[in-house]
Scaffold this active site. Structure first.
Site, short mmCIF file in Angstrom:
data_model
loop_
_atom_site.label_atom_id
_atom_site.label_comp_id
_atom_site.label_asym_id
_atom_site.label_seq_id
_atom_site.Cartn_x
_atom_site.Cartn_y
_atom_site.Cartn_z
N ASP A 99 29.58 30.49 42.39
CA ASP A 99 30.20 30.25 43.53
C ASP A 99 28.83 30.73 44.12
O ASP A 99 28.77 31.61 44.65
CB ASP A 99 31.01 31.04 42.90
CG ASP A 99 31.96 30.87 44.53
OD1 ASP A 99 32.10 29.50 45.04
OD2 ASP A 99 33.66 31.36 43.95
N HIS A 106 34.62 30.99 57.31
CA HIS A 106 34.72 32.01 56.15
C HIS A 106 34.08 33.73 56.04
O HIS A 106 35.09 34.24 55.83
CB HIS A 106 34.98 31.67 55.12
CG HIS A 106 35.42 31.92 53.71
ND1 HIS A 106 36.87 32.67 52.81
CD2 HIS A 106 34.88 32.66 52.99
CE1 HIS A 106 36.70 33.03 52.32
NE2 HIS A 106 35.38 33.13 51.99
N GLU A 167 40.89 29.16 47.17
CA GLU A 167 40.31 29.25 47.48
C GLU A 167 40.05 27.66 46.77
O GLU A 167 39.50 27.17 46.27
CB GLU A 167 38.84 29.95 47.12
CG GLU A 167 39.05 31.69 47.29
CD GLU A 167 38.00 32.43 47.60
OE1 GLU A 167 37.45 33.15 47.64
OE2 GLU A 167 36.67 32.44 46.58
N GLU A 169 37.49 24.65 47.64
CA GLU A 169 36.24 24.43 47.53
C GLU A 169 35.36 22.84 46.86
O GLU A 169 36.10 22.53 46.21
CB GLU A 169 35.25 25.51 46.72
CG GLU A 169 36.08 26.87 46.92
CD GLU A 169 34.86 27.54 46.08
OE1 GLU A 169 34.05 27.82 45.84
OE2 GLU A 169 35.66 29.22 45.93
N ASP A 194 39.25 28.54 43.42
CA ASP A 194 38.13 29.23 42.86
C ASP A 194 39.63 31.23 43.51
O ASP A 194 39.51 31.43 44.25
CB ASP A 194 37.19 29.71 43.83
CG ASP A 194 36.66 31.06 43.22
OD1 ASP A 194 37.16 31.68 41.58
OD2 ASP A 194 35.64 31.70 43.52
N ARG A 198 42.37 39.40 45.50
CA ARG A 198 42.14 40.30 45.81
C ARG A 198 42.21 41.89 46.39
O ARG A 198 41.21 42.70 47.54
CB ARG A 198 42.96 39.93 48.25
CG ARG A 198 43.29 38.10 48.24
CD ARG A 198 41.25 37.62 48.50
NE ARG A 198 40.76 36.04 48.36
CZ ARG A 198 40.23 36.10 48.47
NH1 ARG A 198 39.13 36.21 48.09
NH2 ARG A 198 39.94 33.84 48.81
N GLN A 201 39.71 42.28 43.70
CA GLN A 201 38.62 42.34 44.32
C GLN A 201 37.85 43.43 45.32
O GLN A 201 36.60 43.57 45.57
CB GLN A 201 38.24 40.85 45.65
CG GLN A 201 37.28 39.88 45.81
CD GLN A 201 37.49 38.87 46.35
OE1 GLN A 201 38.49 38.42 46.24
NE2 GLN A 201 36.59 38.49 46.99
N LYS A 214 38.10 37.40 39.81
CA LYS A 214 37.64 36.07 40.05
C LYS A 214 37.73 35.62 38.78
O LYS A 214 37.78 34.37 38.39
CB LYS A 214 36.99 35.32 41.25
CG LYS A 214 36.99 36.10 42.29
CD LYS A 214 35.58 35.71 43.70
CE LYS A 214 36.19 35.91 44.83
NZ LYS A 214 36.37 35.03 45.13
N THR A 218 39.12 29.37 37.04
CA THR A 218 38.75 28.68 38.26
C THR A 218 39.14 27.24 38.29
O THR A 218 38.73 26.49 36.74
CB THR A 218 37.35 29.04 38.24
OG1 THR A 218 36.87 30.11 39.29
CG2 THR A 218 36.95 27.72 39.54
N GLU A 317 43.28 34.52 54.46
CA GLU A 317 42.47 34.25 56.36
C GLU A 317 43.99 33.56 56.86
O GLU A 317 44.15 33.63 57.59
CB GLU A 317 41.83 33.36 56.48
CG GLU A 317 40.33 33.85 55.37
CD GLU A 317 39.13 32.48 55.18
OE1 GLU A 317 38.45 32.30 55.68
OE2 GLU A 317 39.55 31.71 54.16
O1 LIG Z 1 33.17 38.44 52.26
C1 LIG Z 1 33.35 39.57 50.67
O2 LIG Z 1 33.39 40.46 50.38
C2 LIG Z 1 34.30 38.54 49.86
C3 LIG Z 1 33.85 36.82 49.29
C4 LIG Z 1 34.99 36.27 48.74
O3 LIG Z 1 35.80 36.66 48.13
C5 LIG Z 1 34.36 34.38 48.89
C6 LIG Z 1 33.87 34.19 47.61
O4 LIG Z 1 34.07 34.66 46.78
C7 LIG Z 1 32.73 33.10 47.70
C8 LIG Z 1 33.59 32.13 49.12
O5 LIG Z 1 34.75 31.36 48.02
O6 LIG Z 1 33.13 31.94 49.80
CA LIG Z 2 34.89 31.70 45.70
MG LIG Z 3 38.01 32.30 40.48
#
Ligand SMILES: O=C(O)/C=C/C(=O)CC(=O)CC(=O)O
Ligand SMILES: [Ca+2]
Ligand SMILES: [Mg+2]
Length: 365
Positions: A99, A106, A167, A169, A194, A198, A201, A214, A218, A317
């Site tokens: 990914d 973003h 997400e 994508e 995806d 959060r 994460q 994550k 997916t 977002e």
């Molecule tokens: O900026 C971060 O720490 C995390 C970003 C994401 O969660 C994004 C990711 O999985 C990649 C994406 O889908 O752009």
């Molecule tokens: Ca992603």
């Molecule tokens: Mg995923």
């Protein structure tokens, strides 16, 4: 026509009581390729064996299908199965799943939320397409319910995520490891959601990156659209100029319009044309160290977000990490996803539909 002769995406389908096999979508039907082309490769229940034949076979087969559908119509008619009589399956066996993080909008938004004391873009961002390896075994087909994951939410805190997100994508499917060019190696494009937790994460990702937040699921669309079907545009300007291995031969991007629907209401319209790093550059980067490819590798673009708030490809977002709830048409408000919510992502490239990827959130059993 969205599902006409210039589209013809591949998928895997089954009729009641029969085993899955490969087909091509045409109108509101699936053309049974094993029956129409008398080729065993389409009886396997995944696209992998066909993809492994390489790009000449992809091109010749597509030409043959167009020919059959336009000239031998009465001969193939018995092999066109109405969509409402079939179940659609995961279209290919996912080998590795990578990914990326190719949207500058973003990446800047996430940087502002996750790292408020730093510059939104890390120093590496404009020099390479940042990415990570995800979990291939939990890639599921559209329609598969997604259970709310449990996990660590902070020091000493464990439970179901309170920040379940999506997400939006695009995913690129490696057909053949052989050959040098993108077109020789990449078979087609699928839609990706995806799913992301959060809170899990934000707590776990330092310093190695995304992991359990994550890896639980997916989702991908059941159709893989051949690269050949997608019109190309010029890539976005890049500053500074990337290193030579990332310099783009015939620099190209894709003009694909996405929409994100929550419980029947459109909440965002992400534009793929805004992406900073191109698909060509993602592939060049993921193999520059000598890493080999396999048939069935899936690499995703990363979340697609545009400049305006109503084009962002994730709820973190759209609601600014839950601080600005979305007001929905039915009078409800939403920050992150609730149990019972259904999210559907659709995409089109001009007249060509890429179909949809959909999933309902279920409570953790
Ligand atoms: O900026 C971060 O720490 C995390 C970003 C994401 O969660 C994004 C990711 O999985 C990649 C994406 O889908 O752009
Ligand atoms: Ca992603
Ligand atoms: Mg995923």
């Amino acid at each position: 026509m969205s599902w006409g002769l210039d589209n013809l995406p591949y998928g895997v389908f089954s009729r009641a009581g029969q085993t899955p096999r490969v087909g091509v979508r045409y109108g509101d039907a699936v053309l049974d390729l094993a029956a129409a082309l008398h080729d065993e490769v389409f009886t396997t229940g995944s696209l992998n064996a066909f993809m492994a034949r390489g790009h000449r076979a992809w091109r010749d087969t597509r030409a043959l299908i167009v020919n059959k559908l336009s000239t031998d119509r009465s001969l193939v008619q018995p092999h066109l199965v109405p969509l409402d009589q079939v179940t659609l399956h995961l279209p290919f066996e996912v080998a590795d799943y990578v990914d990326f993080y190719c949207s500058i909008e973003h990446a800047s938004n996430l940087g502002r939320m996750f790292r408020p004391d730093d510059e939104p873009l890390k120093p590496n961002w404009r020099h390479l397409p940042v990415g990570y390896h995800g979990r291939a075994g939990t890639v599921v087909v559209s329609g598969t319910p997604v259970a709310r994951p449990n996990g660590q939410l902070g020091a000493g805190r464990f439970g179901p995520t309170a920040k379940l997100d999506i997400e939006a994508e695009l995913g690129f499917v490696v057909g053949s490891p052989d050959g040098g060019s993108f077109e020789e190696r990449v078979f087609g494009v699928t839609l990706v959601n995806d799913w992301s937790a959060r809170d899990i994460q934000a707590w776990e990702y330092v310093p190695l990156g995304p992991f359990l937040g994550k890896s639980f699921a997916t989702s991908i669309s059941p159709w893989v659209t051949p690269l050949e079907a997608l019109p190309r545009i010029e890539g976005r300007a890049q500053e500074p100029a990337p290193l030579p291995y990332l310099a783009r031969e015939g620099d190209w991007g894709l003009d694909i319009a996405l929409e994100v629907e929550l419980n029947g209401e459109i909440v965002s319209r992400p534009p793929y044309r805004n992406m900073y790093w191109t698909p060509d550059q993602m592939l060049a980067h993921m193999t520059v160290n000598g890493a080999t490819l396999r048939t069935g590798d899936l690499f995703a673009s990363g979340t697609i977000s545009g400049e305006s708030p109503d084009t962002r490809g994730s709820f973190i977002e759209l609601t600014w990490n839950g601080t600005e709830p979305l007001k929905l048409g039915d009078g409800q408000a939403r920050t992150f996803l609730e149990d019972g919510d259904t999210v559907t992502i659709r995409a089109t490239a001009g007249d060509i539909s890429l179909g949809e990827v959909s999933g309902i959130v279920t409570p953790r059993a």
